[in-house]
Write an enzyme that holds these catalytic residues in place. Structure first.
Site, PDB file in Angstrom:
ATOM      1  N   ASP A  99      63.812 -26.133 -69.463  1.00  0.00           N
ATOM      2  CA  ASP A  99      64.622 -27.123 -69.988  1.00  0.00           C
ATOM      3  C   ASP A  99      64.495 -26.397 -71.405  1.00  0.00           C
ATOM      4  OD1 ASP A  99      63.630 -27.600 -67.638  1.00  0.00           O
ATOM      5  OD2 ASP A  99      63.798 -30.177 -67.919  1.00  0.00           O
ATOM      6  N   LYS A 165      71.324 -31.439 -68.528  1.00  0.00           N
ATOM      7  CA  LYS A 165      70.206 -32.050 -68.618  1.00  0.00           C
ATOM      8  C   LYS A 165      70.295 -33.871 -69.764  1.00  0.00           C
ATOM      9  CE  LYS A 165      65.120 -33.361 -69.570  1.00  0.00           C
ATOM     10  NZ  LYS A 165      63.925 -32.169 -69.696  1.00  0.00           N
ATOM     11  N   LYS A 195      70.574 -32.890 -64.281  1.00  0.00           N
ATOM     12  CA  LYS A 195      69.473 -33.842 -64.035  1.00  0.00           C
ATOM     13  C   LYS A 195      69.003 -34.843 -65.609  1.00  0.00           C
ATOM     14  CE  LYS A 195      64.210 -33.152 -65.844  1.00  0.00           C
ATOM     15  NZ  LYS A 195      63.503 -31.646 -65.987  1.00  0.00           N
TER      16      LYS A 195
END
Length: 238
Positions: A99, A165, A195
């Site tokens: 991430d 995300k 996400k």
């Protein structure tokens, strides 16, 4: 809510969660306990600090839980070369999901070429090392305008990222339904997943994010969320 959300099982709820173990003061014992919780609940992944990747991989060996970590976290201001090096070290230590925080300042300066190249180099290096590696790009939506969010999503998609995300969980805000709908609407669902992360503490929070278009959920309240889903299902069938 849609019928698919209403019919979701506790196991499916757990399977959407990236369980976050990112607090800077977290002890080794807490990391181990968090990984064991992931194995018990069968979450999609655990997301740990870079220093904890090897430990998490050891604890979760033999389970279906993926090991993820954060890159350029939490501000995204490290150089591209540093992000690449951090990514490769994480993969060597046993991570399969990354991430990464995009360069927020460059995005707000309008330097989309820099932002996309920064992501692209991490994606390319990671997938050369581990083709099945999943790369998620953190936007930090609370610091961005809607136009900047759209530009960031498209840059991440064009750079080959697997997910966009919402947030690090360490800035001024977290996931919102409006942001998730915007992110889902401006990306190709065949190429990029979404996400939600930041402030998702209850089952209702999680379900609202799924309804808005999220595929994965970053959360640390995993046990409470899944246990609440089990309690609701038990009540419905009583």
């Amino acid at each position: 809510m849609s019928s698919s959300i209403n019919n979701i099982t506790p196991e499916q709820v757990a399977g959407t969660i990236d369980h976050a173990l990112l607090r800077p003061d977290m002890t080794t014992e807490e990391v181990v306990a968090g990984c064991q919780l992931c194995a018990k609940y069968q979450t999609a992944s655990v997301c740990v600090r870079p220093c904890d990747v090897a430990l998490a991989a050891s604890v979760l060996d033999g389970t279906t839980v993926q090991v993820g970590t954060v890159i350029g976290f939490p501000h995204g201001t490290t150089s591209t070369q540093a992000k690449v090096a951090e990514s490769l070290q994480a993969l060597n230590d046993g991570a399969t999901e990354l991430d990464m925080v995009l360069n927020i300042g460059r995005l707000k300066s309008g330097d989309l070429a820099y932002v996309q190249q920064d992501i692209h180099e991490v994606v390319q290096a990671a997938k050369r090392r581990l083709p099945v590696c999943c790369v998620k790009v953190i936007l930090e939506c609370s610091l961005l305008t809607d136009d900047e969010k759209v530009a960031a999503c498209r840059a991440a998609q064009d750079a080959g990222a697997d997910y966009v995300k919402t947030s690090t969980g360490f800035s001024t805000g977290g996931a919102t339904v409006a942001d998730l709908k915007l992110m889902r609407g401006c990306t190709d669902p065949e190429r990029v997943h979404v996400k939600a992360s930041g402030g998702i503490r209850t089952l209702d929070d999680l379900l609202a994010c799924l309804e808005a278009g999220a595929d994965r959920i970053g959360a640390s309240a995993t046990a409470a969320i899944v246990d609440e889903m089990r309690a609701r299902k038990a009540s419905d069938s009583a």
